[in-house]
Design a protein around this motif. Structure first.
Motif, PDB file in Angstrom:
ATOM      1  N   UNK A  40      57.170  41.876  47.904  1.00 15.76           N
ATOM      2  CA  UNK A  40      56.238  40.913  47.776  1.00 15.76           C
ATOM      3  C   UNK A  40      55.820  41.827  46.532  1.00 15.76           C
ATOM      4  N   UNK A  41      55.391  41.078  45.645  1.00 17.40           N
ATOM      5  CA  UNK A  41      54.634  42.356  44.298  1.00 17.40           C
ATOM      6  C   UNK A  41      52.686  41.502  44.316  1.00 17.40           C
ATOM      7  N   UNK A  42      52.114  42.896  44.441  1.00 19.25           N
ATOM      8  CA  UNK A  42      50.672  42.863  44.108  1.00 19.25           C
ATOM      9  C   UNK A  42      50.151  42.842  43.184  1.00 19.25           C
ATOM     10  N   UNK A  43      49.397  42.001  42.502  1.00 18.25           N
ATOM     11  CA  UNK A  43      49.229  41.542  40.852  1.00 18.25           C
ATOM     12  C   UNK A  43      48.170  42.915  40.638  1.00 18.25           C
ATOM     13  N   UNK A  44      47.817  44.046  41.612  1.00 12.49           N
ATOM     14  CA  UNK A  44      46.884  45.216  40.799  1.00 12.49           C
ATOM     15  C   UNK A  44      48.362  45.553  40.780  1.00 12.49           C
ATOM     16  N   UNK A  45      49.064  45.791  42.214  1.00 15.94           N
ATOM     17  CA  UNK A  45      49.971  46.720  41.451  1.00 15.94           C
ATOM     18  C   UNK A  45      51.060  46.960  40.418  1.00 15.94           C
ATOM     19  N   UNK A  46      51.669  45.776  39.800  1.00 13.46           N
ATOM     20  CA  UNK A  46      52.166  45.919  38.388  1.00 13.46           C
ATOM     21  C   UNK A  46      51.167  46.017  36.927  1.00 13.46           C
ATOM     22  N   UNK A  47      49.708  45.839  37.085  1.00 10.37           N
ATOM     23  CA  UNK A  47      48.530  46.588  36.586  1.00 10.37           C
ATOM     24  C   UNK A  47      48.867  47.717  36.222  1.00 10.37           C
ATOM     25  N   UNK A  48      48.644  48.702  37.686  1.00 11.70           N
ATOM     26  CA  UNK A  48      49.216  49.737  37.472  1.00 11.70           C
ATOM     27  C   UNK A  48      50.328  50.536  37.039  1.00 11.70           C
ATOM     28  N   UNK A  49      51.181  49.728  37.318  1.00 13.72           N
ATOM     29  CA  UNK A  49      52.761  50.307  37.177  1.00 13.72           C
ATOM     30  C   UNK A  49      52.988  50.249  35.846  1.00 13.72           C
ATOM     31  N   UNK A  50      52.244  48.894  35.180  1.00 17.53           N
ATOM     32  CA  UNK A  50      52.996  49.162  33.690  1.00 17.53           C
ATOM     33  C   UNK A  50      51.838  49.660  32.763  1.00 17.53           C
ATOM     34  N   UNK A  51      50.541  49.682  33.219  1.00 18.80           N
ATOM     35  CA  UNK A  51      49.657  51.114  32.992  1.00 18.80           C
ATOM     36  C   UNK A  51      49.911  52.493  32.574  1.00 18.80           C
ATOM     37  N   UNK A  52      50.993  53.164  33.895  1.00 18.72           N
ATOM     38  CA  UNK A  52      51.409  53.986  33.670  1.00 18.72           C
ATOM     39  C   UNK A  52      52.181  54.090  33.081  1.00 18.72           C
ATOM     40  N   UNK A  53      52.182  53.160  31.801  1.00 15.79           N
ATOM     41  CA  UNK A  53      53.962  53.318  30.779  1.00 15.79           C
ATOM     42  C   UNK A  53      53.603  53.322  29.643  1.00 15.79           C
ATOM     43  N   UNK A  54      52.182  53.767  29.676  1.00 15.23           N
ATOM     44  CA  UNK A  54      51.311  53.770  28.486  1.00 15.23           C
ATOM     45  C   UNK A  54      51.805  52.906  27.518  1.00 15.23           C
ATOM     46  N   UNK A  55      50.766  52.525  26.217  1.00 16.80           N
ATOM     47  CA  UNK A  55      50.613  50.958  25.276  1.00 16.80           C
ATOM     48  C   UNK A  55      50.013  50.258  25.779  1.00 16.80           C
ATOM     49  N   UNK A  56      49.642  49.179  25.308  1.00 11.16           N
ATOM     50  CA  UNK A  56      48.819  48.593  26.361  1.00 11.16           C
ATOM     51  C   UNK A  56      49.308  46.567  26.671  1.00 11.16           C
ATOM     52  N   UNK A  57      48.117  46.729  27.910  1.00 11.91           N
ATOM     53  CA  UNK A  57      49.379  44.887  28.856  1.00 11.91           C
ATOM     54  C   UNK A  57      48.003  44.337  28.716  1.00 11.91           C
ATOM     55  N   UNK A  58      48.473  43.639  28.896  1.00  9.32           N
ATOM     56  CA  UNK A  58      47.759  41.918  29.017  1.00  9.32           C
ATOM     57  C   UNK A  58      48.345  40.838  30.093  1.00  9.32           C
ATOM     58  N   UNK A  59      47.500  40.438  30.600  1.00  6.51           N
ATOM     59  CA  UNK A  59      48.188  39.683  31.668  1.00  6.51           C
ATOM     60  C   UNK A  59      47.399  37.902  32.246  1.00  6.51           C
ATOM     61  N   UNK A  60      48.282  37.250  32.517  1.00  8.57           N
ATOM     62  CA  UNK A  60      48.169  36.554  33.271  1.00  8.57           C
ATOM     63  C   UNK A  60      47.824  36.180  34.773  1.00  8.57           C
ATOM     64  N   UNK A  61      46.876  35.586  35.854  1.00  6.45           N
ATOM     65  CA  UNK A  61      47.451  35.199  36.939  1.00  6.45           C
ATOM     66  C   UNK A  61      47.120  33.924  37.000  1.00  6.45           C
ATOM     67  N   UNK A  62      48.342  33.390  37.536  1.00  5.02           N
ATOM     68  CA  UNK A  62      48.096  31.590  38.230  1.00  5.02           C
ATOM     69  C   UNK A  62      47.576  31.268  39.372  1.00  5.02           C
ATOM     70  N   UNK A  63      48.247  30.250  40.123  1.00  5.60           N
ATOM     71  CA  UNK A  63      48.204  29.626  41.284  1.00  5.60           C
ATOM     72  C   UNK A  63      49.651  30.640  42.146  1.00  5.60           C
TER      73      UNK A  63
END
Length: 180
Positions: free
Chosen positions: A146-169
């Motif tokens: 079960x993914x926490x959105x903040x955890x996914x933010x962190x994981x993708x940020x560690x790849x470098x580059x840029x990240x955009x996100x959309x959090x729905x319901x």
């Protein structure tokens, strides 16, 4: 399930239209949601699918036919065992896939995709408690993490580059881009 919630699809389509990738690897396409959504927007894209559950290929007509093309190339295998060259694409889509494997496997997969040279990664995962077991005899449909959105933010940020996100319901959607 081989289907996907509609939440975040318009947001994803807007990013696809902005970047217009010429090569796409759709991991776990199920019924082909993203190919159906994106193909009409940008013709001439080479679409690769990696589908773990072989019955879905025939059930959802994922293979190319004379009358309709969804995917140009299909690999029926566990993406964790896929050759790295499949990820050397303009866009790799992980639409409702990462929750079906342990977190450490998902992180390792994202790292492999980045290392293989993907320019963009589109990932969506449920961001609410979403328990699910086997569906229609497919054990790979079980939700393992079960993914926490903040955890996914962190994981993708560690790849470098840029990240955009959309959090729905229900779903969170991320668009990661390599800087180069």
């Amino acid at each position: 399930m081989p289907t996907s919630d509609a939440e975040g699809k318009d947001w994803s389509l807007a990013r696809f239209e902005q970047h217009l990738p010429d090569t796409v690897c759709d991991v776990g396409p199920g019924e082909g949601t993203y190919a159906k959504l994106f193909r009409p927007v940008h013709k001439g894209v080479w679409w690769t699918a990696v589908e773990i559950h072989k019955p879905y290929v025939a059930k959802y007509k994922l293979k190319s036919t004379k009358t309709r093309t969804m995917y140009d190339e299909i690999h029926t295998e566990d993406v964790r065992d896929s050759a790295g060259h499949l990820f050397h694409r303009d866009l790799v889509i992980l639409g409702d896939v990462l929750e079906h494997m342990p977190r450490e496997d998902a992180v390792a997969l994202l790292e492999r995709i980045e290392a293989a040279g993907a320019w963009h990664i589109l990932a969506s995962v449920p961001i609410v408690d979403s328990q699910q077991g086997t569906v229609d005899g497919n054990p790979h449909e079980a939700h393992v993490h079960q993914w926490d959105p903040d955890d996914m933010d962190t994981v993708l940020a560690q790849l470098g580059g840029g990240v955009e996100s959309m959090r729905g319901d229900t779903l969170g959607v991320w668009w990661w881009s390599r800087r180069g």
